[in-house]
Write a protein that holds these residues in place. Structure first.
Motif, mmCIF file in Angstrom:
data_model
loop_
_atom_site.group_PDB
_atom_site.id
_atom_site.type_symbol
_atom_site.label_atom_id
_atom_site.label_comp_id
_atom_site.label_asym_id
_atom_site.label_seq_id
_atom_site.Cartn_x
_atom_site.Cartn_y
_atom_site.Cartn_z
ATOM 1 N N GLU A 248 0.814 -1.217 0.000
ATOM 2 C CA GLU A 248 0.000 0.000 0.000
ATOM 3 C C GLU A 248 0.849 1.270 0.000
ATOM 4 O O GLU A 248 0.672 2.131 -0.864
ATOM 5 N N THR A 249 1.752 1.409 0.976
ATOM 6 C CA THR A 249 2.514 2.652 1.117
ATOM 7 C C THR A 249 4.021 2.421 1.081
ATOM 8 O O THR A 249 4.782 3.287 1.503
ATOM 9 N N VAL A 250 4.462 1.298 0.601
ATOM 10 C CA VAL A 250 5.897 0.980 0.560
ATOM 11 C C VAL A 250 6.429 1.275 -0.836
ATOM 12 O O VAL A 250 5.936 0.721 -1.827
ATOM 13 N N THR A 251 7.418 2.134 -0.913
ATOM 14 C CA THR A 251 8.080 2.423 -2.180
ATOM 15 C C THR A 251 9.273 1.477 -2.364
ATOM 16 O O THR A 251 9.575 0.657 -1.493
ATOM 17 N N MET A 252 9.961 1.610 -3.469
ATOM 18 C CA MET A 252 11.056 0.695 -3.769
ATOM 19 C C MET A 252 12.186 0.745 -2.744
ATOM 20 O O MET A 252 12.674 -0.309 -2.299
ATOM 21 N N PRO A 253 12.661 1.917 -2.309
ATOM 22 C CA PRO A 253 13.702 1.919 -1.275
ATOM 23 C C PRO A 253 13.242 1.247 0.022
ATOM 24 O O PRO A 253 14.030 0.518 0.655
ATOM 25 N N LEU A 254 11.996 1.470 0.420
ATOM 26 C CA LEU A 254 11.487 0.820 1.629
ATOM 27 C C LEU A 254 11.356 -0.686 1.423
ATOM 28 O O LEU A 254 11.627 -1.472 2.348
ATOM 29 N N GLN A 255 10.954 -1.099 0.231
ATOM 30 C CA GLN A 255 10.839 -2.524 -0.059
ATOM 31 C C GLN A 255 12.197 -3.217 0.025
ATOM 32 O O GLN A 255 12.303 -4.348 0.524
ATOM 33 N N VAL A 256 13.229 -2.548 -0.434
ATOM 34 C CA VAL A 256 14.584 -3.114 -0.334
ATOM 35 C C VAL A 256 14.966 -3.322 1.124
ATOM 36 O O VAL A 256 15.487 -4.387 1.502
ATOM 37 N N GLU A 257 14.691 -2.320 1.966
ATOM 38 C CA GLU A 257 15.051 -2.460 3.382
ATOM 39 C C GLU A 257 14.248 -3.578 4.047
ATOM 40 O O GLU A 257 14.796 -4.368 4.828
ATOM 41 N N GLU A 262 14.460 -9.064 6.352
ATOM 42 C CA GLU A 262 13.889 -10.412 6.416
ATOM 43 C C GLU A 262 14.867 -11.476 5.897
ATOM 44 O O GLU A 262 14.483 -12.630 5.734
ATOM 45 N N TYR A 263 16.103 -11.061 5.619
ATOM 46 C CA TYR A 263 17.163 -11.960 5.125
ATOM 47 C C TYR A 263 16.829 -12.547 3.758
ATOM 48 O O TYR A 263 17.369 -13.585 3.380
ATOM 49 N N ASN A 264 15.965 -11.891 3.033
ATOM 50 C CA ASN A 264 15.655 -12.284 1.666
ATOM 51 C C ASN A 264 16.559 -11.468 0.738
ATOM 52 O O ASN A 264 16.119 -10.532 0.059
ATOM 53 N N TYR A 265 17.822 -11.844 0.720
ATOM 54 C CA TYR A 265 18.832 -11.014 0.076
ATOM 55 C C TYR A 265 18.667 -10.950 -1.442
ATOM 56 O O TYR A 265 18.858 -9.887 -2.042
ATOM 57 N N VAL A 266 18.327 -12.071 -2.062
ATOM 58 C CA VAL A 266 18.188 -12.072 -3.520
ATOM 59 C C VAL A 266 17.069 -11.129 -3.944
ATOM 60 O O VAL A 266 17.233 -10.317 -4.866
ATOM 61 N N ALA A 267 15.922 -11.205 -3.281
ATOM 62 C CA ALA A 267 14.808 -10.323 -3.620
ATOM 63 C C ALA A 267 15.157 -8.861 -3.328
ATOM 64 O O ALA A 267 14.828 -7.964 -4.111
ATOM 65 N N ALA A 268 15.831 -8.624 -2.208
ATOM 66 C CA ALA A 268 16.212 -7.255 -1.857
ATOM 67 C C ALA A 268 17.134 -6.653 -2.907
ATOM 68 O O ALA A 268 16.933 -5.516 -3.367
ATOM 69 N N PHE A 269 18.143 -7.419 -3.304
ATOM 70 C CA PHE A 269 19.080 -6.890 -4.290
ATOM 71 C C PHE A 269 18.477 -6.863 -5.691
ATOM 72 O O PHE A 269 18.906 -6.067 -6.529
ATOM 73 N N ALA A 270 17.494 -7.696 -5.956
ATOM 74 C CA ALA A 270 16.815 -7.631 -7.249
ATOM 75 C C ALA A 270 16.041 -6.322 -7.384
ATOM 76 O O ALA A 270 16.110 -5.644 -8.422
ATOM 77 N N VAL A 271 15.311 -5.955 -6.347
ATOM 78 C CA VAL A 271 14.598 -4.669 -6.365
ATOM 79 C C VAL A 271 15.597 -3.513 -6.388
ATOM 80 O O VAL A 271 15.390 -2.506 -7.083
ATOM 81 N N ALA A 272 16.695 -3.658 -5.626
ATOM 82 C CA ALA A 272 17.726 -2.617 -5.637
ATOM 83 C C ALA A 272 18.362 -2.484 -7.014
ATOM 84 O O ALA A 272 18.682 -1.365 -7.450
ATOM 85 N N ALA A 273 18.543 -3.614 -7.706
ATOM 86 C CA ALA A 273 19.105 -3.560 -9.054
ATOM 87 C C ALA A 273 18.158 -2.839 -10.013
ATOM 88 O O ALA A 273 18.603 -2.064 -10.868
#
Length: 303
Positions: A248-257, A262-273
């Protein structure tokens, strides 16, 4: 003896002039080859350390489990929601700041009025205030304990922990960029062209549309690109006012954090990429605008 004494300074002067002619001219802004190599090596090492290595780490970590895993992470519902919200906020904030920036630059550069220095200071305010502080200011303005918050809620309008709060916070931290690009440009251009247009019978709107706007088009596009880049990458103010409601209110930088915590590093770095790719596209557009502006400026008579 007197003749010899008279001739001696003249001979010295001729000798000095001859040495000046023989001595090669050296540009005071140039450096020797070893110094040039050293400076270029230091610049390249600095860029590699602070730019290329972090980018390599982001993309390599995003692709650690393969391209399919990275694409699957981006295709997740929460990730797509973060992407769409980031783009929506940028689509709203950037045009708003474009209108404000042009109006503020026009007023400051073309007119003299009381409070001009104060207005210029206010434009620089987001540069001196932490984005987190800006978010807290919106909490004070629209929170449950404020005057505006309960009134707006009674009308069915929610600002905090909703999209309007995210948009307002983004507008606040990005509104100086367009104005700050245009003010020095318009001050340098002066008011001669506008005065000539008005003296020929053009209206105020015609003067702005056909005279002022073409003169500032490259600076305006440059400021819009910078504003857009900051809007998509804003974290601090949005983090405070969004409530971090996933989907709802989470943008891409917040989604990365969130994914990283949550230790979901692949997903975090995929969104960061993906966010980095958007930033690189903005950087390429910025470089193209600078090249086109330099060429256009060089072809302008008088330059």
């Amino acid at each position: 003896m007197a003749v010899d004494a008279a001739m001696k300074p003249s001979a010295l002067a001729l000798s000095a002039a001859k040495e000046e002619r023989v001595r090669p001219f050296r540009d005071p802004t140039s450096e020797s080859l070893p110094v040039k190599i050293l400076l270029i090596a230091l610049a390249a090492a600095f860029l590699a350390l602070v730019l290329f290595l972090p980018l390599y780490a982001v993309f390599s970590e995003a692709l650690r489990k393969g391209l399919d895993a990275a694409l699957l992470a981006i295709a997740d519902h929460d990730a797509l929601s973060a992407v769409s919200l980031t783009l929506l906020v940028a689509v709203i904030a950037v045009p708003f700041n474009l209108v404000f920036g042009v109006a503020a630059a026009w007023a400051i550069a073309k007119f003299e009025f009381k409070g001009k220095a104060f207005l210029t200071t206010l434009i620089d305010l987001p540069f001196s205030v932490s984005p987190v502080i800006a978010g807290l200011v919106y909490i004070l303005l629209f929170g449950a304990g404020s005057f505006l918050g309960p009134v707006l809620e009674s009308w069915g309008a929610q600002v905090l922990f909703a999209v309007p709060g995210v948009v307002l916070a983004t507008i606040f931290v990005t509104f100086p960029f367009v104005a700050r690009e245009l003010i020095p440009l318009m001050q340098h251009q002066g008011t001669g062209d506008e005065e000539a247009a008005l003296s020929l019978g053009a209206s105020g709107w015609q003067t702005f549309w056909y005279v002022t706007l073409p003169n500032i088009k490259w600076g305006l596009l440059y400021g819009v690109l910078l504003c857009n880049a900051r809007a998509m990458g804003e974290f601090g103010a949005v983090s405070v006012v969004s409530g971090r409601l996933r989907g709802e209110t989470v943008t891409m930088p917040l989604q990365v954090e969130i994914l990283y915590n949550e230790y979901n590093y692949v997903a975090a770095f995929a969104v960061a990429a993906l966010l980095a790719l958007l930033a690189l596209v903005t950087l390429v557009l910025k470089a193209l605008l600078e090249r086109v502006y330099s060429r256009d400026h060089a072809l302008t008579p008088g330059h």
